[in-house]
Design an enzyme around this catalytic site. Structure first.
Site, PDB file in Angstrom:
ATOM      1  CG  ASP A  94      12.094 -17.467 157.728  1.00 38.14           C
ATOM      2  OD1 ASP A  94      11.570 -17.128 156.837  1.00 38.14           O
ATOM      3  OD2 ASP A  94      12.213 -16.407 158.587  1.00 38.14           O
ATOM      4  CG  ASP A 149      15.219 -22.843 160.572  1.00 36.00           C
ATOM      5  OD1 ASP A 149      16.295 -22.088 159.988  1.00 36.00           O
ATOM      6  OD2 ASP A 149      14.715 -22.375 161.591  1.00 36.00           O
ATOM      7  CG  ASP A 167      16.909 -19.781 156.663  1.00 42.75           C
ATOM      8  OD1 ASP A 167      16.571 -20.143 155.421  1.00 42.75           O
ATOM      9  OD2 ASP A 167      16.491 -19.255 157.523  1.00 42.75           O
ATOM     10  CG  ASP A 202      27.024 -17.834 168.575  1.00 42.55           C
ATOM     11  OD1 ASP A 202      24.820 -17.213 167.868  1.00 42.55           O
ATOM     12  OD2 ASP A 202      27.089 -17.862 167.163  1.00 42.55           O
TER      13      ASP A 202
END
Length: 416
Positions: A89, A91, A140, A309
């Site tokens: 992955d 980003d 992403d 969060d």
């Protein structure tokens, strides 16, 4: 059975393969890296996506103020994804200008700009758009909006399309400043970086003969730079294995990266740093749990941004992960200080980091040890003398270690 050899203490140059536990962990780190070929491909794809979303006729034509890597891509800490050995992955943040029609509209525009992009599939997430490539790479792209004069300080959308129970909103974000903070705290450790990069490139069949960091040619960049970041990659791999069968949220990589940055201490050995990071996060969780609170980890450069969060969501979630980390640290400490059987270490490592990658790493360790014995460069000892294997359990033709009979206890700090 073969005891795990101890290090002969002398004035030999410090290197990541000098201590046997560090050597095995270094091989593990090499085997979970984004390979050099894919690293170069990731850079090419980053540029290709940027050009595509800014193309003439795109909903974002003329609206992309800047385009930059975030997360593991920004700090060179990319590893294979949860439950895999060959998927990665990456980003990217696209800072968008123009009218603000709300978080959902911002994601709508990015999704429309990426329509028909030539990949296996394009998937809209709650905060980003994910591009899935046929070779296992995921990219992403997160849209952001600038909200302050400070460079790249702003917010990103949180918008689950068609869901009223989770209202769309903006979330504070400055991943750029965090990446700069992390890199400043984790400078390149030259001897370590050159040793591991040389091994990484050789494993990929690419020549790497740099004399020092300044001489590294552009086509062979230093993918591995510091002990702190390699330990972070191993922490992330350990988390991925621990949660491989879970379907919910897992401890976020950015939280682990933040703790790694706080724990950074250039010059430490790899096993020591891995233990330090595991304890750092575990104790932070334990302290929060004692207060009856959930762990809170702010961005050190933008405190209103909370890296936690969305995780943890409960005391059970966070204390479960704390136990995983303490188990890892306890086992590593036992391996460093105890009379550990190499077969026990191998079996335990498989449980912590995954079967396939550990098998490959131990094989590489065996082969390296064999070459050192043959060239009389072996620096491991038992009780002060040169350790030379008497049986093929460590460096034999098979190069892999046979499993041993199960015992009630191991020397790895846990009960079987």
């Amino acid at each position: 059975m073969s005891n795990f050899p101890s290090l002969r203490r002398d004035d030999r140059p410090d290197d990541p393969f000098a201590d046997p536990l560090d050597a095995v962990l270094a091989e593990l780190a090499i085997n979970i890296q984004l390979p050099p070929g894919l690293h170069a491909k990731a850079v090419e794809r980053y540029e290709a996506v940027r050009r595509y979303i800014e193309r003439p006729g795109s909903p974002l034509e003329g609206r992309v103020a800047c385009f930059y890597p975030q997360g593991s891509m920004a700090i060179d800490a990319t590893t294979s994804t949860r439950g895999t050995d060959d998927e990665y992955d990456l980003d990217i943040v696209a800072e968008i200008e123009g009218p603000d029609l709300g978080p959902e509209a911002l994601l709508d525009d990015l999704e429309a700009a990426l329509e028909s992009y030539p990949v296996s599939k394009v998937v809209r997430q709650t905060r980003c758009i994910t591009l899935y490539y046929a070779d296992g790479m995921h990219l992403d792209i997160t849209p952001s909006r600038r909200r302050a004069p400070k460079e790249k300080e702003g917010e990103i959308p949180h918008a689950k399309k068609g869901t009223r129970s989770d209202p769309a909103r903006y979330v504070p974000m400055n991943s750029y400043a965090f990446g700069k903070w992390y890199c400043a705290r984790t400078p390149t450790e030259e001897r370590f970086a050159l040793a591991l990069n040389r091994q990484l490139y050789e494993q990929a069949g690419i020549a790497f003969a740099a004399a020092d960091v300044e001489d590294v040619p552009p086509q062979t960049p230093l993918i591995i730079k510091s002990v702190t970041t390699v330990a972070l990659q191993l922490i992330k791999r350990h988390r991925n294995i621990a949660y491989a069968t879970e379907t919910g949220r897992i401890p976020p990589s950015v939280m682990l990266s933040c703790h790694a940055g706080h724990a950074a201490r250039p010059g430490m050995r790899l096993a020591e740093m891995l233990i330090r990071q595991a304890r750092w996060t575990a104790r932070a969780i334990d302290d929060a749990a004692k207060r009856g609170q959930l762990l809170v980890v702010p961005n050190p450069e933008f405190p209103v941004e909370r890296f936690t969060d969305r995780w943890p969501e409960s005391q059970l979630q966070q204390t479960t992960y704390s136990r995983h980390l303490h188990t890892l640290a306890n086992g590593l400490e036992a391996a460093r200080t105890g009379d550990v059987q190499l077969e026990d270490l191998q079996e335990w490592l498989r449980g912590q980091f995954g079967d396939r990658v550990v098998t490959r790493s131990v094989k590489a360790f065996n082969q390296r040890l064999g070459r050192q014995v043959q060239s009389r460069q072996h620096g491991y000892t038992r009780s002060g003398g040169l350790f030379v294997p008497a049986a093929p359990a460590i460096i034999g033709a098979a190069t892999s270690l046979a499993p041993v009979a199960a015992r009630a206890h191991t020397n790895m700090g846990e009960r079987r």
